[in-house]
Structure formats: structure tokens, C-alpha cells
Write a protein that holds these residues in place. Sequence first.
Motif, PDB file in Angstrom:
ATOM      1  N   VAL A   1      12.167  -4.971 -11.889  1.00 19.35           N
ATOM      2  CA  VAL A   1      12.081  -3.352 -11.222  1.00 19.35           C
ATOM      3  C   VAL A   1      10.526  -2.883 -11.387  1.00 19.35           C
ATOM      4  CG1 VAL A   1      12.830  -1.102 -11.987  1.00 19.35           C
ATOM      5  CG2 VAL A   1      14.471  -2.861 -11.802  1.00 19.35           C
ATOM      6  N   ALA A   2       9.908  -3.160 -12.675  1.00 22.54           N
ATOM      7  CA  ALA A   2       8.592  -2.732 -13.033  1.00 22.54           C
ATOM      8  C   ALA A   2       7.795  -3.286 -12.153  1.00 22.54           C
ATOM      9  CB  ALA A   2       8.372  -2.942 -14.398  1.00 22.54           C
ATOM     10  N   ALA A   3       7.934  -4.682 -11.902  1.00 21.57           N
ATOM     11  CA  ALA A   3       6.897  -5.340 -11.204  1.00 21.57           C
ATOM     12  C   ALA A   3       6.992  -5.056  -9.484  1.00 21.57           C
ATOM     13  CB  ALA A   3       6.967  -6.958 -11.477  1.00 21.57           C
ATOM     14  N   ILE A   4       8.211  -4.497  -9.133  1.00 22.84           N
ATOM     15  CA  ILE A   4       8.008  -4.075  -7.908  1.00 22.84           C
ATOM     16  C   ILE A   4       7.696  -2.506  -7.680  1.00 22.84           C
ATOM     17  CG2 ILE A   4       9.693  -3.618  -6.031  1.00 22.84           C
ATOM     18  CD1 ILE A   4      11.347  -5.931  -6.836  1.00 22.84           C
ATOM     19  N   PHE A   5       8.154  -1.931  -8.549  1.00 18.20           N
ATOM     20  CA  PHE A   5       7.903  -0.453  -8.505  1.00 18.20           C
ATOM     21  C   PHE A   5       6.626  -0.162  -8.677  1.00 18.20           C
ATOM     22  CE2 PHE A   5       8.080   4.049 -10.248  1.00 18.20           C
ATOM     23  CZ  PHE A   5       8.805   4.655  -9.171  1.00 18.20           C
ATOM     24  N   LEU A   6       6.033  -0.468 -10.016  1.00 15.37           N
ATOM     25  CA  LEU A   6       4.756  -0.016 -10.323  1.00 15.37           C
ATOM     26  C   LEU A   6       3.270  -0.330  -9.374  1.00 15.37           C
ATOM     27  CD1 LEU A   6       4.659  -0.422 -14.224  1.00 15.37           C
ATOM     28  CD2 LEU A   6       5.079   1.529 -12.912  1.00 15.37           C
ATOM     29  N   PRO A   7       3.178  -1.758  -9.283  1.00 13.65           N
ATOM     30  CA  PRO A   7       2.111  -1.837  -8.133  1.00 13.65           C
ATOM     31  C   PRO A   7       2.507  -1.007  -6.732  1.00 13.65           C
ATOM     32  CG  PRO A   7       2.807  -3.880  -8.995  1.00 13.65           C
ATOM     33  CD  PRO A   7       3.887  -2.726  -9.399  1.00 13.65           C
TER      34      PRO A   7
ATOM     35  N   LEU B   1       3.686   1.857  -6.330  1.00 15.66           N
ATOM     36  CA  LEU B   1       3.352   3.328  -6.465  1.00 15.66           C
ATOM     37  C   LEU B   1       2.011   3.333  -6.543  1.00 15.66           C
ATOM     38  CD1 LEU B   1       4.602   5.998  -6.895  1.00 15.66           C
ATOM     39  CD2 LEU B   1       4.511   5.756  -9.352  1.00 15.66           C
ATOM     40  N   PHE B   2       1.473   2.771  -7.664  1.00 13.42           N
ATOM     41  CA  PHE B   2      -0.125   2.618  -7.820  1.00 13.42           C
ATOM     42  C   PHE B   2      -0.746   2.519  -6.489  1.00 13.42           C
ATOM     43  CE2 PHE B   2       0.155   0.843 -12.239  1.00 13.42           C
ATOM     44  CZ  PHE B   2       0.766   2.312 -12.652  1.00 13.42           C
ATOM     45  N   GLY B   3      -0.460   1.621  -5.488  1.00 22.28           N
ATOM     46  CA  GLY B   3      -1.076   1.201  -4.543  1.00 22.28           C
ATOM     47  C   GLY B   3      -1.247   2.209  -3.414  1.00 22.28           C
ATOM     48  N   LEU B   4       0.199   3.116  -3.487  1.00 20.03           N
ATOM     49  CA  LEU B   4       0.351   4.356  -2.590  1.00 20.03           C
ATOM     50  C   LEU B   4      -0.615   5.496  -2.763  1.00 20.03           C
ATOM     51  CD1 LEU B   4       1.689   5.771   0.053  1.00 20.03           C
ATOM     52  CD2 LEU B   4       3.350   6.293  -1.923  1.00 20.03           C
ATOM     53  N   VAL B   5      -0.478   5.627  -4.114  1.00 22.35           N
ATOM     54  CA  VAL B   5      -1.357   6.867  -4.517  1.00 22.35           C
ATOM     55  C   VAL B   5      -2.798   6.573  -4.258  1.00 22.35           C
ATOM     56  CG1 VAL B   5      -2.382   7.742  -6.714  1.00 22.35           C
ATOM     57  CG2 VAL B   5       0.203   7.527  -6.655  1.00 22.35           C
ATOM     58  N   LEU B   6      -3.429   5.277  -4.566  1.00 18.06           N
ATOM     59  CA  LEU B   6      -4.597   4.723  -4.348  1.00 18.06           C
ATOM     60  C   LEU B   6      -4.870   4.869  -2.689  1.00 18.06           C
ATOM     61  CD1 LEU B   6      -5.298   1.679  -6.553  1.00 18.06           C
ATOM     62  CD2 LEU B   6      -6.004   4.020  -6.829  1.00 18.06           C
ATOM     63  N   ALA B   7      -4.010   4.364  -2.053  1.00 23.47           N
ATOM     64  CA  ALA B   7      -4.337   4.372  -0.636  1.00 23.47           C
ATOM     65  C   ALA B   7      -4.512   5.868  -0.156  1.00 23.47           C
ATOM     66  CB  ALA B   7      -3.211   3.932   0.105  1.00 23.47           C
ATOM     67  N   LEU B   8      -3.592   6.912  -0.617  1.00 21.67           N
ATOM     68  CA  LEU B   8      -3.590   8.417  -0.261  1.00 21.67           C
ATOM     69  C   LEU B   8      -5.072   8.935  -0.433  1.00 21.67           C
ATOM     70  CD1 LEU B   8      -0.041   9.515  -0.989  1.00 21.67           C
ATOM     71  CD2 LEU B   8      -0.935   9.328   1.142  1.00 21.67           C
ATOM     72  N   LEU B   9      -5.368   8.430  -1.959  1.00 19.74           N
ATOM     73  CA  LEU B   9      -6.888   9.020  -2.302  1.00 19.74           C
ATOM     74  C   LEU B   9      -7.877   8.512  -1.321  1.00 19.74           C
ATOM     75  CD1 LEU B   9      -6.551   8.683  -6.159  1.00 19.74           C
ATOM     76  CD2 LEU B   9      -6.212  10.926  -4.644  1.00 19.74           C
TER      77      LEU B   9
ATOM     78  N   SER C   1       0.648  -5.698 -13.003  1.00 19.59           N
ATOM     79  CA  SER C   1       0.487  -4.416 -11.960  1.00 19.59           C
ATOM     80  C   SER C   1      -0.974  -4.191 -11.408  1.00 19.59           C
ATOM     81  CB  SER C   1       0.878  -3.126 -12.811  1.00 19.59           C
ATOM     82  OG  SER C   1       2.335  -3.114 -12.992  1.00 19.59           O
ATOM     83  N   TRP C   2      -1.955  -4.338 -12.549  1.00 17.10           N
ATOM     84  CA  TRP C   2      -3.220  -4.222 -12.253  1.00 17.10           C
ATOM     85  C   TRP C   2      -3.777  -5.211 -11.220  1.00 17.10           C
ATOM     86  CZ3 TRP C   2      -7.187  -8.274 -13.239  1.00 17.10           C
ATOM     87  CH2 TRP C   2      -8.390  -7.932 -12.968  1.00 17.10           C
ATOM     88  N   GLN C   3      -2.996  -6.436 -11.051  1.00 18.81           N
ATOM     89  CA  GLN C   3      -3.552  -7.600 -10.104  1.00 18.81           C
ATOM     90  C   GLN C   3      -2.816  -7.276  -8.711  1.00 18.81           C
ATOM     91  OE1 GLN C   3      -1.966 -11.465 -10.433  1.00 18.81           O
ATOM     92  NE2 GLN C   3      -3.938 -12.384  -9.449  1.00 18.81           N
ATOM     93  N   GLN C   4      -1.790  -6.807  -8.960  1.00 24.84           N
ATOM     94  CA  GLN C   4      -1.107  -6.702  -7.519  1.00 24.84           C
ATOM     95  C   GLN C   4      -1.185  -5.453  -6.893  1.00 24.84           C
ATOM     96  OE1 GLN C   4       1.151  -9.172  -6.177  1.00 24.84           O
ATOM     97  NE2 GLN C   4       0.308 -10.386  -7.698  1.00 24.84           N
TER      98      GLN C   4
ATOM     99  N   SER D   1      -0.520  -3.953  -2.341  1.00 24.60           N
ATOM    100  CA  SER D   1       0.150  -2.680  -1.483  1.00 24.60           C
ATOM    101  C   SER D   1      -0.842  -1.728  -1.044  1.00 24.60           C
ATOM    102  CB  SER D   1       1.061  -2.175  -2.503  1.00 24.60           C
ATOM    103  OG  SER D   1       0.483  -1.807  -3.720  1.00 24.60           O
ATOM    104  N   MET D   2      -1.812  -1.369  -1.793  1.00 23.82           N
ATOM    105  CA  MET D   2      -2.977  -0.387  -1.232  1.00 23.82           C
ATOM    106  C   MET D   2      -3.464  -0.796   0.013  1.00 23.82           C
ATOM    107  SD  MET D   2      -6.959   0.467  -2.760  1.00 23.82           S
ATOM    108  CE  MET D   2      -7.279  -1.317  -1.936  1.00 23.82           C
ATOM    109  N   VAL D   3      -3.701  -1.925   0.438  1.00 24.46           N
ATOM    110  CA  VAL D   3      -4.342  -2.525   1.355  1.00 24.46           C
ATOM    111  C   VAL D   3      -3.357  -2.109   2.685  1.00 24.46           C
ATOM    112  CG1 VAL D   3      -5.150  -4.236   2.804  1.00 24.46           C
ATOM    113  CG2 VAL D   3      -6.124  -3.870   0.529  1.00 24.46           C
ATOM    114  N   ILE D   4      -2.237  -2.513   2.194  1.00 25.03           N
ATOM    115  CA  ILE D   4      -0.992  -2.452   3.339  1.00 25.03           C
ATOM    116  C   ILE D   4      -0.688  -0.928   3.715  1.00 25.03           C
ATOM    117  CG2 ILE D   4       1.368  -2.757   3.775  1.00 25.03           C
ATOM    118  CD1 ILE D   4       0.949  -5.468   2.092  1.00 25.03           C
TER     119      ILE D   4
END
Lengths: 290, 293
Positions: B75-81, B83-91, B164-167, B171-174
Amino acid sequence: MADIQLPHGTGAPSAKPFNPWPVVIFIILSILAVLFLAPTVGVLFSSIKTTKEIAFGRLWDFPTSVYWGNFADILSNPSVQGYFVNTLLITVPATVISITLGILNGYVFAKLPFRGSGILFLVIISGMFFPPQVILIPLFRLFNGLHLIDTLWSVIFIHIAMGIPICTLLMRNFFATVPNALREAAILEGASEWQVLTKIALPLSLPALAVLVTLQFTWIWNDFLWPLIFIQSDEKRTVMLGIVNLKGQYSVAWGVQGALSLLASLPTLIVFLFFQKYFIKGMTMGAVKG
Amino acid sequence: MEKENRFWQIVFLSLPMAVFVILIIWPLTSSFYYSFTNWNGFNSDYQYVGFDNFIKILTDKLFYQAAINTSIWMVAAIFLPSLFGLVLALLIDSSVPGGSIFKSIFYLPICLSAVVVGQTWVWIYQPDWGLMNTVIGFIAQEKFNYAWLAKPDTALGSVILAWSWQQTGLSMVIYLAGLTSISEDLIEVCEIEGASTWQRIRLVIFPLLTPATVVVIALSVINSLKGFDILYIMTGGGPFNSSDTLAMHMYNESFKKYLMGYGSAISVVLFLIALTIIRIYFKQLKKVDEIYG
């Protein structure tokens, strides 16, 4: 920070109602970037500091002098040289052959479909989803019976097989975009399927090949599980096993480990930078098209 | 023509299919076979033990611990990266200066191996001179000596953070690619109609990012099911099995204790879990496909 705002104020096509945002976002991103870089910088710092310095808690201080001893230790160590040679001997053939097999599969599924080929394709790509632990024990027994345990062959073979799903998927999707009319015209002119594949379809698929080279090279070079299971003697170890093994060789060898980690990461970084443009495009093709 | 096609199908498919069947399909099916035996990894004489291994699973406390940890991990390894990736992409997508540099910085960890990432994060969590304790000590203005990876309470969470740091970069790029496909006109309409930034993200951008989310989740599921290397490096499943996952437990039983029959039974359970998750995922995918074409 004020000068950052300037390019937005001048000549922007539509005046945005919230002007402080770009600066705030820039600051947030900068803080996050520093946090994100910290671990990588740690490796970089450790490689140019002595283990004593690190033990005294000075790993995260900005280095005032550069200590090259770790790199000298690593590069002059014959077993470390062996690790790199072994990893290269595994990665290059496994990358090339797995992509070749994916090309053959992908061409049939895209251009020569038959009854049940859709299901066969699904079976192959579902191989991507399963944890490797599921096939670990029978493979260990199979390779043991073939006397392939503790040889580079075992790792090469398994990476070829594990690469088939992703290579098939990407090549099929790419070949599907090659117009059918092109193939039919060539066949009418008397070309064989082999010629259509090598002379027409492949030259049009270079971006997909770039993606696969990057993916497969990175994945195989960085892999840890398969060599851990199949390799036993030091002369056959890969770089990733070597990094872990260094911990055992020296009691504390943070500097040396950092230097080796850095060197071990260079090949994948170089491959990535080389193919970066295609890679990100290829990885995200699905995301845009849906 | 039909005959000609058949010829080339056989020529092209025979080698890849042979490799795939021998090295993937056959081992997969024989895992089921070994799970009903007491093979120890070396002897060729082993017995058929029926459902013994599966009964043992039901009474294995470590298995339950590993199953719980695997659920937390997944759950954590799917959800956290994601979410972080989405936030970074939006920023980054907000046309911030230096966007491409930020993109490269956040993407960099993906190129590193699990071994290098794991070892680096072991240094971050190192009790005496690790970055984590150094920073906390600096803020609190007193020496902080917590052993993050050696305490059962924090071991798994610490590894999840490293993962999460690595992954996140992936998700950000996608998501960034998904964002570029959203038309500018649509965003402009939102602004004219007076939608707030949050409304715009929640009601317009996020639904349009669904295809990207599908890809991100698929990759996260694939990667997190395979999350073995980084756990092996950072904690080895310890301390006291507090960060043991099913993959880790299977490895320990098979290659440390040489209980390969029992290990096979665990891998069969792992296979069935993976199968269930993938079926759920494909079902959801079908729904998404129906809505978005």
C-alpha cells in the motif's frame, strides 16, 4: 529571488491573477531538490573522504579536501576489476538477446496474428507482473542439474527470459504503428517477412529500441537477486554483489563502499543520459495515449 | 499466403517461446509441484508430503508477520511515490523557472540500483553520524542517537521512505507527460469561469490524468511486488522479523534454512496474491477504458 519573477511579468500572453506563486513554487521545489539530492551527495562525499573522517561524523560536511585513496583502493583491487568485467559480460549479451527475442515475438503479434495469438500475447506480458521469487526454486534446481550454478551463464539465461515480456510488449506496440500498407507493398514486390522486419519495421522502430536498451541495460546491470542466488564464488561476482561483499571484507569501509557505489552507478547513468530523449518519450507513450 | 504466414510465425516464435516456456512457464508450474514435497535443495530423494507445507503456513507466526508487512509495504510503496510524483509534476508543470533541472534531479534516483540506494540510506539512518540524526540533533540542539533500522517500530517505515525516494521520479515523469497532453484552452476556460487552483486540479486536471494514473499504478504494482533487494540490503527482514515481507520470508526459508519445499509453498501463496492483485487491476483498467475510450 526577485529576479526570478521577471520573465513571467514581461511579455506573458495572459496576465495571471496570482503573481507570488511562481516564486513560492520555486522555493518549495528548491527545498525538495536539496532533500532529494542529499542521499546522492552523501555517496559522492563518502567516496572522497577517509573512513576515519566519516566515523567522526563529518560525512555530511562540505569536503574541504579531496581524498582519492578510496578510488585508488578500488581500482587496484583485482577482484573489483573482475566484478566489473563479469557484470559487463552478463549485461551486454543478455540485453542484446532479450531485445532480439522481443523483436521476433513483437513482429508476429503485431503483423502476423493468428487464432489465439491475443491470448498468447497476454500470457507473455503477464510474466512482467509476477515476483521472481515464484520461479526461484525450480530454476535453482534446473541450473544445478545443468551445472550452470556459479557460472555467468545462469544469470545471462534468466535475464534473457525475464526480459521477454517487456521487450515483446514494447516491440509489438511499436510495430503496430508501422502501416500495414508498407508491409503489403513490400510482400507484393517479393520481399520475405524477414526482409520486411529487418529492412522496414526495425529501422522505423529505433526509438523503441532505445527505450529497451536503456531499460534492459539498467535493470540487468543493477540486478541483485539473481546473482545472489546463482553466483557463489568471488571470481564470478557482479558489481552489486561486490558492494555488499565489501562490507564483509573490511570491518568498516564506508569510503571504499562509497567509491565503488559511485563507479557502479556510472554505466547506467551514461546509458540513461545517452538515450534520455527517447527513453522518457517511450516510457510515457502509454501515459499520453491511454 | 496463409501457408507462408504460418511458416514465418513458426520461424519467429519458436526461439523466444522455447526460452519463455523452459525458463518461466515450466519453473512456475513446478513451483506448485515442489510445494507438496519436503525437498531440501540438495538431495534428490524427497517425499510427497501432501498439504503439510500449507498447513505449516497457517501456523507460522512469521508468515503472518510477513503477510501483514507485505500489505503495509504494497500500500505504502504504491501510494506514496505516486502521490509525491503527482505533486512534483504539478509543481514543475506550473512553468516554474529551471523546470528541466528539477526534473533531472528528481529523476536521478531511478537510475541507481537498489543496492546503492539501500546502502546510501543505511548511512542516512546510521545512529552516530547519519544525516537523519544529524539534522534532528541540529534542530533539537542536543545529541540524537536513534537507530532507525535496528528498532522494530521504525525499520519497515524507514525502508519505505528510501523506496519512495527512489520511485517518485518515475511517476513524476509519467504525470508530466500526461499533463502536457491537457489542452491549454481547457485551463484557460477554468480561469475565466473563476475556478480556484484546487478546484481546477481536483475537478479538471486529475480526472484527465486518469490514463497516466493507470500507468503509474501498474508500474508501482510491478515494482513493489518485486521489492526485495532494498529490504535485503537495509534490514534483511529484521530486526526480529519486523520488516520481513513474503518475498524475504520465502528467501530465508529456502536459501538460509534450505526448506525448499516450504519455500515453494510460500512462493505459491505469493503467486496467488500477485494473481489476485493483477486481476483486480485489469478489471479496474477495463472500467477506465470504457469511460475514456
